[in-house]
Write a protein that holds these residues in place. Structure first.
Motif, mmCIF file in Angstrom:
data_model
loop_
_atom_site.group_PDB
_atom_site.id
_atom_site.type_symbol
_atom_site.label_atom_id
_atom_site.label_comp_id
_atom_site.label_asym_id
_atom_site.label_seq_id
_atom_site.Cartn_x
_atom_site.Cartn_y
_atom_site.Cartn_z
ATOM 1 N N SER A 1 -9.164 -43.063 -59.611
ATOM 2 C CA SER A 1 -10.026 -42.263 -60.483
ATOM 3 C C SER A 1 -10.601 -41.118 -59.670
ATOM 4 O O SER A 1 -10.245 -40.923 -58.501
ATOM 5 N N CYS B 1 -4.846 -48.660 -59.026
ATOM 6 C CA CYS B 1 -5.546 -47.712 -59.891
ATOM 7 C C CYS B 1 -6.218 -46.632 -59.047
ATOM 8 O O CYS B 1 -6.411 -46.791 -57.845
ATOM 9 N N TRP C 1 -12.870 -36.144 -66.927
ATOM 10 C CA TRP C 1 -11.978 -36.780 -65.953
ATOM 11 C C TRP C 1 -12.718 -37.760 -65.054
ATOM 12 O O TRP C 1 -12.102 -38.684 -64.507
ATOM 13 N N ASN C 2 -14.025 -37.624 -64.927
ATOM 14 C CA ASN C 2 -14.801 -38.577 -64.127
ATOM 15 C C ASN C 2 -14.854 -39.953 -64.769
ATOM 16 O O ASN C 2 -15.178 -40.944 -64.115
ATOM 17 N N SER C 3 -14.538 -40.017 -66.061
ATOM 18 C CA SER C 3 -14.587 -41.306 -66.767
ATOM 19 C C SER C 3 -13.191 -41.877 -67.017
ATOM 20 O O SER C 3 -13.038 -42.859 -67.752
ATOM 21 N N LEU D 1 -9.589 -43.626 -65.777
ATOM 22 C CA LEU D 1 -8.999 -44.488 -64.749
ATOM 23 C C LEU D 1 -7.481 -44.481 -64.929
ATOM 24 O O LEU D 1 -6.971 -44.806 -66.003
#
Length: 220
Positions: free
Chosen positions: A201, A199, A148-150, A152
């Motif tokens: 993240s 967006c 999930w860190n990658s 967007l």
């Protein structure tokens, strides 16, 4: 319709009967307990008939539908919440051979916490799309935080410059629909709108971008 009179308390009724048994006149009792002579007379007359100063249980209005019939009405409403109370009443009349008013059905629905509301507008999804979306969501349930860190998340939205496209509910009295506080202001040609893109993240929220024209592909 006149204002409903407040009910005489049980203590005052008991005191009234106590003085009456001692031989006091109705006028004298009225002065002692601070009620009218007619009220004292009614209390004594009621006591003579019932031998009690308590209220007699009220029979109330006869029930139109049985509990089982009410459950049938609820099932019909649950199967199709968009059925009006009038149509639901007609179905119940045909089913149970009983005459009823639509307000009776309204009261039954309200008793079980069903209230009329404006239906929210959402994109139509058939069964195939819903199954696909559920399968997609389940496939990501066990993903690790590293994944999930990658990721967007992006989306666009339209904002009206004036007013809203949604229906505005208002609670008002009859014949007051044209009062300013009960109106939803509008302007010609809708007042214009603005498309925006944003967006987010795991790191945080990105910058908000304003878009002119139609949105087909976004390259920022």
């Amino acid at each position: 319709m006149g204002r409903k009179k407040s009910e005489i308390s049980i203590d005052i009724r008991k005191l009234t009967i106590c003085h009456w048994k001692r031989g006091s006149s109705e006028r004298k009792i009225g002065e002692i307990v601070n009620v009218s002579k007619s009220t004292v007379h009614n209390i004594i007359s009621k006591y003579k008939k019932t031998k009690s100063v308590k209220n007699i249980p009220r029979t109330g209005r006869p029930r139109r539908f049985t509990e089982r019939e009410e459950m049938w009405i609820l099932r019909k409403n649950t199967c199709n919440p968009k059925t009006s109370a009038v149509k639901l009443t007609l179905k119940a009349q045909q089913r149970f051979s009983k005459s009823a008013n639509s307000e009776t059905v309204h009261n039954i629905l309200r008793k079980y916490n069903f209230d009329g509301r404006v239906a929210r507008r959402k994109p139509f999804l058939n069964k195939a799309y819903r199954r696909a979306r559920l399968k997609f969501a389940k496939s990501y349930i066990k993903k690790l935080p590293k994944f999930w860190n990658s990721v967007l998340f992006v989306d666009e939205s339209k904002y009206n410059v004036f007013g809203s496209d949604r229906k505005q509910m208002v609670c008002r009295k009859p014949n007051s629909e044209l009062e300013m506080k009960n109106l939803t202001p509008s302007v010609k040609h809708g007042g214009g709108s603005q498309m925006v893109w944003g967006c987010m993240s795991a790191v945080g929220v990105g910058n908000l971008h304003f878009i002119d024209g139609m949105v087909d592909n976004i390259c920022i």
